[in-house]
Design an enzyme around this catalytic site. Sequence first.
Site: not given
Length: 229
Positions: A9, A150, A52, A7, A155
């Site tokens: 980010e 997250h 965001e 995963d 994750d």
Amino acid sequence: MREIVLDTETTGFEPDQGDRIVEIGAVELMNHVPTGRTYHQYINPQRAMPAEAFAVHGLGDDFLRDKPLFREIVDEFRAFIDGAKLVIHNAAFDVKFLNAELGWCKRPALPADCAIDTLDIARRRFPGSPASLDALCRRFGIDNAARTLHGALLDSEILAEVYLELIGGKQPDFGLASPGQRAAQADTGSDWRPRPRPEPLAPRLSETEKAAHAAFVEKLGENALWRQA
């Protein structure tokens, strides 16, 4: 079979608009079993973090400022995933970013078929149902209480559990035989089949229960189903 559940980010959605990877987390599986080996790295994106994106993963400018650049960790990362199939939720997104970062470092891109997409598997298995990681955790009863934000490593650890459930449970190949038995079966090309018991199991009904059942059937008359067996 070696697989890497992975995963990332990022600072946003589009690397061609300046977005970068800020975290990579990965978990190694061998024959669908976690080995305990993991890879985790925060990365300085060399740009400001949009509000965001910060709301999603909580990784801000001050935290990432002293972290290494992607080009400084690229070879270590490539060595960890080398030779393995990647397992990613919404693989197109992560592979797009990884290939952008690899390209900026003058490293070969990941091939188009490098990843198994668990989002695609979930949508095919459960059409019309939510297929987010949180939704799949609820479906399979996987504890994701620690997932308040997250995080790439957390994750990927959760995704490893989800992936094993998606492909049939924690022992998808039903590998209950010993290594010697599996080798013998592979040599002969035969599938294992259960054999008859040497001795039948003893009945579990007591004499009192048998008598009560016989009395019940007697009341039903000659056409009772139990009399037609």
